[in-house]
Design an enzyme around this catalytic site. Structure first.
Site, PDB file in Angstrom:
ATOM      1  N   ASP A  45       0.901  -1.230   0.001  1.00 39.25           N
ATOM      2  CA  ASP A  45      -0.134   0.084  -0.034  1.00 39.25           C
ATOM      3  C   ASP A  45       0.597   1.405  -0.078  1.00 39.25           C
ATOM      4  O   ASP A  45       2.035   1.131   0.195  1.00 39.25           O
ATOM      5  CB  ASP A  45      -1.009  -0.108   0.877  1.00 39.25           C
ATOM      6  CG  ASP A  45      -0.529  -0.279   2.474  1.00 39.25           C
ATOM      7  OD1 ASP A  45       0.580   0.331   2.703  1.00 39.25           O
ATOM      8  OD2 ASP A  45      -0.830  -0.888   3.331  1.00 39.25           O
ATOM      9  N   LYS A  67      -4.833   2.703  -0.110  1.00 36.99           N
ATOM     10  CA  LYS A  67      -5.065   3.137   1.295  1.00 36.99           C
ATOM     11  C   LYS A  67      -4.381   4.388   1.607  1.00 36.99           C
ATOM     12  O   LYS A  67      -3.561   4.569   2.383  1.00 36.99           O
ATOM     13  CB  LYS A  67      -4.575   1.874   2.036  1.00 36.99           C
ATOM     14  CG  LYS A  67      -5.601   0.931   2.556  1.00 36.99           C
ATOM     15  CD  LYS A  67      -4.979   0.107   3.622  1.00 36.99           C
ATOM     16  CE  LYS A  67      -6.398  -0.301   4.370  1.00 36.99           C
ATOM     17  NZ  LYS A  67      -6.289  -0.223   5.599  1.00 36.99           N
ATOM     18  N   MET A 182      -2.171   9.591  12.299  1.00 36.23           N
ATOM     19  CA  MET A 182      -3.432   9.781  11.702  1.00 36.23           C
ATOM     20  C   MET A 182      -4.190  10.934  12.092  1.00 36.23           C
ATOM     21  O   MET A 182      -5.651  10.940  12.285  1.00 36.23           O
ATOM     22  CB  MET A 182      -4.278   8.449  11.507  1.00 36.23           C
ATOM     23  CG  MET A 182      -3.683   7.364  10.965  1.00 36.23           C
ATOM     24  SD  MET A 182      -4.936   5.701  11.031  1.00 36.23           S
ATOM     25  CE  MET A 182      -4.556   5.217  12.757  1.00 36.23           C
TER      26      MET A 182
HETATM   27  N1  SAH Z   1       1.543   0.683  10.917  1.00 39.00           N
HETATM   28  C1  SAH Z   1       2.012   2.122  10.744  1.00 39.00           C
HETATM   29  C2  SAH Z   1       1.082   3.172  11.059  1.00 39.00           C
HETATM   30  C3  SAH Z   1      -0.304   3.079  10.159  1.00 39.00           C
HETATM   31  S1  SAH Z   1      -1.425   4.102  10.428  1.00 39.00           S
HETATM   32  C4  SAH Z   1       3.232   2.319  11.673  1.00 39.00           C
HETATM   33  O1  SAH Z   1       3.523   1.526  12.335  1.00 39.00           O
HETATM   34  O2  SAH Z   1       3.945   3.442  11.398  1.00 39.00           O
HETATM   35  C5  SAH Z   1      -0.968   5.456   9.191  1.00 39.00           C
HETATM   36  C6  SAH Z   1      -0.352   6.614  10.041  1.00 39.00           C
HETATM   37  O3  SAH Z   1       0.913   6.424  10.054  1.00 39.00           O
HETATM   38  C7  SAH Z   1      -0.267   7.802   9.015  1.00 39.00           C
HETATM   39  O4  SAH Z   1      -1.403   8.655   9.170  1.00 39.00           O
HETATM   40  C8  SAH Z   1       0.632   8.585   9.785  1.00 39.00           C
HETATM   41  O5  SAH Z   1       0.036   9.322  10.938  1.00 39.00           O
HETATM   42  C9  SAH Z   1       1.686   7.533  10.445  1.00 39.00           C
HETATM   43  N2  SAH Z   1       2.759   7.408   9.461  1.00 39.00           N
HETATM   44  C10 SAH Z   1       3.331   6.129   8.787  1.00 39.00           C
HETATM   45  N3  SAH Z   1       4.307   6.366   8.116  1.00 39.00           N
HETATM   46  C11 SAH Z   1       4.717   7.648   8.222  1.00 39.00           C
HETATM   47  C12 SAH Z   1       5.521   8.359   7.801  1.00 39.00           C
HETATM   48  N4  SAH Z   1       6.565   7.940   7.172  1.00 39.00           N
HETATM   49  N5  SAH Z   1       5.736   9.622   8.162  1.00 39.00           N
HETATM   50  C13 SAH Z   1       4.844  10.217   8.797  1.00 39.00           C
HETATM   51  N6  SAH Z   1       3.848   9.533   9.286  1.00 39.00           N
HETATM   52  C14 SAH Z   1       3.608   8.206   9.032  1.00 39.00           C
END
Ligand code: SAH
Length: 512
Positions: A45, A67, A182
């Site tokens: 995704d 997504k 998020m």
């Molecule tokens: N499983 C992921 C989170 C998924 S929810 C993890 O562990 O990082 C999706 C949210 O993760 C996004 O809305 C944002 O808030 C955050 N996110 C994921 N990757 C990111 C990145 N590289 N930079 C900033 N926020 C990120």
């Protein structure tokens, strides 16, 4: 379906739910990489870095399931059904998810579906953006002086709705650092709810967007001012929010954003297989690199003819290599035909430049001749002239189908006997670069790099207009000439005409 996968027994199917980390390719685990390498199918995704597709087998199927908050390319139920179906078919399915698969990643739901379907699966944890994001902005989530506790929560739920699963009263009272994901779109509601329930409005706060990517942006404010700052700056998702005194550490240890090329957007136009070195060097300097794989290396049309010439290589006085790809293709065939390195005989070896010479040395062979500085066909011809009389010397030139004829013409002119072995061809890469092209169009670029005349032609054939202000960096005169043929002018030409030379040229251009 390929014959290899259709002949598999059903029990060979397995699904790996892999955390791909927050974006920096170095933050994928070794186990995650192994899962990509062995996958028959990759399901990924938008938060998982597409650069990882490079680790996949060339014949692996790649399925993008989207997504973003609003543009669900595929619904969660459909993703679940898809991975179950593929695994049932006996395939090795690698499901790549951003960050860690079970931290707000719905990895547990996918695992439950796989478990219920009775197929094998494994969870492969990843580095979460919740911790790595702040770290890349110079913010440690815990610290002896500031915070011994970390609370992570989702900002996806509306705190003003009664049915919210989060207890903001408890969140507001929690000691230590708070991180929420998020949350950009509900910044106002979330920060207000925390303040209303007693959190100090002056608590330092940061938002880190596209954390660990070359395009990372950080916004620092306080709990009471952040929502307004987000509005003023038009700050967008995806971002990690971090609230707490640990944010002040950034002043001292903001390492990632302080590297020399940080914030510069540089387009790298090469084959997927080759982009590695240039991209890596630029990324190490902090650049935001957009790879546009314009060409792909394929076998020559006349494979048999090439193999015959490789077989006879030991009968020549000289082998001439003019690209690392040619070296690879040559030795690929050579070791199909021979088991013993000595089968190459006493043939002498010429290389057009350091990149090609390096590849030759990887096969534990020495290079007898290389131009001192002009790493182009003319330079190589000159090097021969300077070295010896080539009259009646037999030479096998290992080349790409579309290479200029300078070498054969000039050396034949010096009465050498030159045979041409077409080792590979370059064909336009049409897959996988749509996303990159869209980014260039939307965000612009500071520099675009070209490393060969054919990448120039192939890039131009993609029909993208370079955004205004994009400067061109070329690896050498032949490439520059190709750029001019398209009515453009390189802002800088590398000297020496090598990848490190090109990196230095890009730095010089951006320093100026
Ligand atoms: N499983 C992921 C989170 C998924 S929810 C993890 O562990 O990082 C999706 C949210 O993760 C996004 O809305 C944002 O808030 C955050 N996110 C994921 N990757 C990111 C990145 N590289 N930079 C900033 N926020 C990120």
């Amino acid at each position: 379906m390929s014959s290899a996968s259709s002949s598999k027994s059903l029990s060979s199917g397995i699904c790996y739910l892999v955390g791909a980390g927050p974006g920096d390719p170095g933050l994928l685990t070794l186990k995650g990489k192994a899962c990509i390498e062995k996958a028959d199918v990759l399901v990924y995704d938008y938060l998982s870095n597409p650069a990882f597709l490079r680790f996949a087998r060339p014949d692996a199927e790649k399925i993008y399931v989207g997504k973003k908050a609003r543009d669900h390319a595929m619904k969660q139920e459909d993703i679940n059904a898809l991975i179950v179906k593929l695994t049932r078919e006996g395939k090795v399915v690698t499901r790549l998810k951003g960050g860690d698969p079970v931290l707000f990643g719905r990895g547990a739901e996918e695992a439950a579906e796989l478990a219920e379907a009775g197929v094998r699966f494994e969870l492969v944890p990843g580095i979460t953006s919740a911790i790595a994001g702040p770290a890349y902005a110079g913010i440690p989530v815990t610290h002896r002086n500031h915070a011994s506790q970390l609370t992570i929560f989702t900002g996806h739920e509306d705190p003003t709705k009664p049915e919210t699963a989060l207890n903001y009263a408890k969140l507001a009272q929690a000691d230590g650092t708070k991180v929420f994901l998020m949350g950009v779109e509900r910044m106002e509601e979330i920060t207000n709810a925390l303040i209303q329930h007693g959190a100090n409005p002056d608590t330092p706060m940061a938002l880190v967007r596209w954390a660990t990517h070359g395009g990372q942006r950080t916004l620092v404010a306080t709990l009471s001012t952040m929502a307004q700052r987000v509005r003023e700056t038009g700050f967008k998702a995806p971002a990690v929010a971090v609230v707490g005194d640990v944010v002040t550490e950034r002043e001292a240890i903001n390492w990632f954003e302080n590297r020399p090329l940080f914030g510069k957007r540089i387009v790298v136009t090469r084959t997927r297989q080759q982009a590695g070195e240039l991209t890596r060097e630029l990324v190490d300097l902090g650049a935001d690199v957009i790879e546009v794989p314009t060409i792909r290396i394929e076998e020559p049309k006349d494979r048999r003819g090439f193999a015959e010439l490789v077989k006879d290589a030991h009968t020549y006085d000289w082998l001439i290599f003019t690209s690392p790809n040619g070296v690879e293709a040559f030795f690929h065939w050579f070791y199909q035909l021979y088991q013993d390195a000595r089968s190459i005989g006493g043939v002498k070896i010429a290389a057009i430049g350091p990149g090609t010479a390096k590849k030759i040395r990887e096969y534990r062979l020495a290079v007898d001749l290389m131009p001192e500085k002009d790493f182009v066909a003319e330079g190589l011809v000159q090097a021969f002239k300077d070295r010896e009389d080539v009259e009646n010397q037999t030479m096998l030139w290992i080349k790409a189908e579309e290479t200029r004829e300078v070498i054969a013409n000039e050396l034949t002119g010096l009465r050498a006997i030159v045979d041409e072995a077409i080792a590979y061809r370059t064909v336009p890469e049409r897959e996988e670069n749509l996303e990159a092209l869209a980014r260039i169009k939307a965000e612009g670029a500071d520099v675009i790099t070209f490393t060969s005349a054919s990448t120039v032609d192939h890039f131009m054939a993609l029909g993208v207009d370079l955004p205004a202000g994009t400067q061109i960096a070329s690896i050498g005169p032949v490439t520059s000439e190709a750029v001019r043929r398209h009515g453009l002018e390189p802002a800088i030409e590398a000297d020496p005409h090598t990848i490190p030379g090109l990196v230095a040229a890009v730095k010089q251009l951006l320093d100026a």
